[in-house]
Design an enzyme around this catalytic site. Structure first.
Site, PDB file in Angstrom:
ATOM      1  CD  GLU A 153      -3.047  -0.960   2.222  1.00 39.11           C
ATOM      2  OE1 GLU A 153      -2.794  -0.296   3.242  1.00 39.11           O
ATOM      3  OE2 GLU A 153      -4.131  -1.541   2.050  1.00 39.11           O
ATOM      4  CD  GLU A 305      -3.727  -6.100   3.007  1.00 40.63           C
ATOM      5  OE1 GLU A 305      -4.459  -5.415   3.754  1.00 40.63           O
ATOM      6  OE2 GLU A 305      -2.529  -5.857   2.829  1.00 40.63           O
ATOM      7  CG  HIS A 356      -7.508  -6.067  11.158  1.00 40.35           C
ATOM      8  ND1 HIS A 356      -7.799  -7.175  10.383  1.00 40.35           N
ATOM      9  CD2 HIS A 356      -7.645  -4.994  10.351  1.00 40.35           C
ATOM     10  CE1 HIS A 356      -8.101  -6.770   9.160  1.00 40.35           C
ATOM     11  NE2 HIS A 356      -8.016  -5.458   9.114  1.00 40.35           N
TER      12      HIS A 356
HETATM   13  C1  GLA Z   1      -3.918  -2.619   5.060  1.00 35.87           C
HETATM   14  C2  GLA Z   1      -2.519  -3.151   5.212  1.00 35.87           C
HETATM   15  C3  GLA Z   1      -2.428  -4.312   6.149  1.00 35.87           C
HETATM   16  C4  GLA Z   1      -3.296  -4.105   7.357  1.00 35.87           C
HETATM   17  C5  GLA Z   1      -4.708  -3.843   6.912  1.00 35.87           C
HETATM   18  C6  GLA Z   1      -5.675  -3.675   8.048  1.00 35.87           C
HETATM   19  O1  GLA Z   1      -4.620  -3.168   4.036  1.00 35.87           O
HETATM   20  O2  GLA Z   1      -1.939  -3.505   3.988  1.00 35.87           O
HETATM   21  O3  GLA Z   1      -1.075  -4.469   6.531  1.00 35.87           O
HETATM   22  O4  GLA Z   1      -2.822  -3.032   8.093  1.00 35.87           O
HETATM   23  O5  GLA Z   1      -4.721  -2.646   6.182  1.00 35.87           O
HETATM   24  O6  GLA Z   1      -6.978  -3.503   7.572  1.00 35.87           O
END
Ligand code: GLA
Length: 667
Positions: A153, A305, A356
């Site tokens: 990201e 994800e 999470h």
């Molecule tokens: C992002 C990140 C992950 C995690 C998620 C949590 O997508 O890439 O490492 O932190 O958020 O929702």
């Protein structure tokens, strides 16, 4: 060039981020066993492992990763191996403070979280490249390696002096001369004229509204600076393993990366999607991001994800009700995903994300999350051979563009209530509720083959884009444009007349006299519907009013205009009205829904030979479907109608009709 099919090999990949460094090594075999039990085909490893792999500058500890790769391979689980460059170890900032980003105020963004690197820092880039080199050298030929995942990201922004130097180089390449830059940024305004390149800085904290041209270029530059980081690592890993596809995961509705541009440089387009379980339109959100990503990928894409349950970064973090994880996962497959993954495999016990959800939650293997994950894994294994690699077709395209989005985020606009992504959502929702499939495209893309072109709102449109739109309408496509479109050119300079003259001619608009933004919650009556957010005082030339304003200052003036195949919607109609309007335009353009007559909340998507029926409603329904079908998830034959439980899904493949049997009804 390798592609996603080199990793999927006829399957839908299923898995998630696996962070084994957070756990004692004795747990790993249990992880592998449970992964097998859940039908996991691949896991993403190493995303945040930099400090573990390089505990001190230049030192490498690969022993644990060797053992892990071998263990996973021995269990038949592939690895999406990440370059861990999103979170440099503390030694980096401590030894090389210049690698740390500075915010707009010049304050250092410290280590202790993640993503604390300046994308322009040569020191950061050197360490990242060396690590990618060693990682790829060691594992580029490992049999478990399925895909490379670069960084994570990409989202850092930096305003430091190194960034300033890099920004100047980028500006020289874009504008050539200082005169051209001054012209582009309109620096005659407020005495902002630059006399030397050295005077130019990133748009740091200022006394009042910043120069919009400078801010827009800085957004373009930052996306490009991050892209350079990606490409440098991509080239390294590709050199070691030319047949292994490379990706980096996007945040889809985050404006920092121009995904159209990035996607062209990736083998696989992947994305992280986190619909809010409490959002009544979470299904539309998920569908829209699937449509966007598929369009960027020009084919199958990877859901890198999602969450099995709750996230931990909203104000209140709601879990997914029973069945919702399955529904949204299968919906992503319907919209073109060939990879369904989660953040993360095993829910953390420590660190910032311990609340999470994970595929294997704190409740363990008996927990609901894991039980649902197991079911999804088994179903994807069964569906894979029928669906992997197959395409979707759409005759409607929604135009979406980063330049316009960036220009739209500026201060000093007519209304701060106009939120670009909300407008894209509103228009997509109108199509989604009608079960009309859509692609996304950039306005200067090849749009041939689309009967209907939709522009929810593109404030900034370059000449090429405008000429594209004019040409497609001339050649037979229908165009429906939302308000405040085609106002500015690439430099964010307002075009004479408040809307580009070629567009005004296209819509049959003579003059845009005034924009009349509406207050929060204020409604404006139009013929047959309510609208809000925005309105415009238009004088038509050849255009016909489809609906007029009924209230206040604009009473009697056109709200929706039509000029042959070109429509202009100068306000935001309430959802049912926008749905009806776009359905009418679609119908006129010869576009039909996938299925008509479905109960509310049931989405129908065709992918390849399969028909997905997805029940987003919290109650069971019966959906009529003409003909006989094999339902691939339950293994039953469906004739004329299919029962869908709450959040239920049916995946149908048509059977040759039985000539002896009477045909059952349905849409
Ligand atoms: C992002 C990140 C992950 C995690 C998620 C949590 O997508 O890439 O490492 O932190 O958020 O929702």
């Amino acid at each position: 060039m390798p592609s996603l099919s080199d990793a999927t090999r006829g399957r839908v990949l299923f898995g998630g981020d696996y962070n084994p460094e957070q756990w004692p090594e004795e747990i790993w075999p249990e992880d592998a066993r449970l992964m097998k039990e859940a039908g996991v085909t691949s896991v993403t490893v190493g995303v945040f492992s930099w400090a573990r792999i390089e505990p001190r500058p230049g030192v490498r500890d690969f022993g644990w990763l060797d053992r892990l790769m071998d263990l996973l391979h021995g269990s038949g689980i592939g690895v999406v191996l990440a370059t861990p460059t999103a979170s440099p170890p503390p030694w980096m900032g401590s030894l090389h403070p210049e690698t740390l980003p500075r915010d707009e105020d010049g304050r250092t963004v410290w280590w202790g979280s993640r993503q604390h690197f300046c994308p322009s820092s040569p020191v950061y880039r050197r360490y990242a490249a060396a690590l990618a080199e060693d990682l790829a050298g060691r594992y580029g030929g490992h049999p478990a390696l399925a895909m490379w995942h670069i960084n994570n990201e990409y989202c850092t922004h930096c305003w430091c002096d190194e960034t300033a130097r890099h920004f100047r180089r980028w500006l020289r390449a874009r504008h050539g001369t200082l005169d051209a830059l001054n012209e582009s940024w309109g620096t005659s305004f407020w005495s902002q004229r630059y006399d030397s390149w050295e005077e130019i800085i990133p748009p740091r904290r200022a006394q009042y509204t910043k120069n919009p041209g400078q801010v827009l270029d800085f957004k373009r530059f930052t996306s490009d600076a991050l892209l350079e980081c990606y490409e440098a690592e991509r080239d390294i890993v590709a050199r070691h393993s030319p047949r292994v596809p490379v990706t980096t995961n996007f945040m889809p509705l985050w404006s920092g990366q121009d995904a159209w541009k990035w996607a062209e440089r990736e083998d696989v387009v992947s994305v992280d999607v986190y619909p809010d379980p409490k959002d009544p339109y979470r299904g539309q959100y998920n569908a829209m991001l699937g449509d966007m990503t598929r369009s960027q990928a020009r084919g199958p894409w990877a859901l890198m994800e999602q969450a099995a349950g709750a996230v931990n970064w909203r104000g209140v973090n709601h879990p997914k009700p029973r069945g919702l994880n399955r529904l949204l996962s299968l919906q992503s497959v319907a919209h073109g995903a060939d990879v369904i993954c989660y953040f993360q495999w095993r829910q953390s016990r420590q660190g910032a994300e311990k609340f999470h959800s994970g595929m294997l939650s704190h409740a363990g293997e008996r927990g609901r999350a894991f039980q649902e994950v197991k079911r999804i894994g088994a179903e994807l294994a069964a569906l894979g051979p029928h669906v992997a690699g197959t395409a979707l077709t759409a005759e409607v395209v929604v135009l979406h563009d980063w330049d316009s989005w960036w220009a739209d985020q500026q201060d000093g606009r007519p209304s701060e209530l106009v939120e670009y992504t909300e407008l894209v959502r509103a228009w997509h929702r109108a199509l989604w509720e009608s079960n009309i499939p859509v692609d996304f495209a950039r306005p200067d893309h090849d749009l041939s083959g689309y009967r209907l072109i939709l522009v929810p709102h593109l404030y900034l449109l370059g000449d090429r884009a405008i000429e594209n739109l004019v040409r497609y309408v001339r050649d037979g496509s229908t165009l429906v444009c939302g308000f405040l479109t085609g106002v500015a050119d690439e430099d964010d300079r307002v075009r004479p007349g408040g809307m580009d003259a070629r567009l005004r001619e296209l819509f049959g608009i003579g003059t845009v006299h005034e924009w009349w933004p509406r207050a929060a919650g204020e409604q404006v009556r139009c013929d047959g519907f309510l609208a809000g957010l925005w309105s415009e005082e238009l004088e038509l030339s050849t255009g016909e009013p489809v609906a007029r304003y009924r209230d206040g200052e604009l009473a009697g003036l056109p709200a929706v205009v039509r000029n042959g195949r070109a429509w202009y919607v100068s306000t935001l109609p309430e959802p049912a009205a926008l749905r009806a309007l776009l359905a009418e335009a679609a119908d006129g353009a010869g576009v039909r829904p996938v299925l008509a007559g479905l109960p509310a909340g049931v989405e129908a998507v065709r992918r390849g030979e399969l028909l997905f029926l997805l029940n987003h409603a919290p109650t069971a329904v019966t959906a009529p479907v003409a003909g006989r079908h094999r339902e691939l998830l339950g293994g039953r034959t469906v004739d004329g109608a299919v029962e869908l439980e709450r959040y239920g899904v049916a995946v149908l493949r048509e059977l040759p009709s039985d000539p002896a049997a009477p045909r059952a009804g349905g849409g």
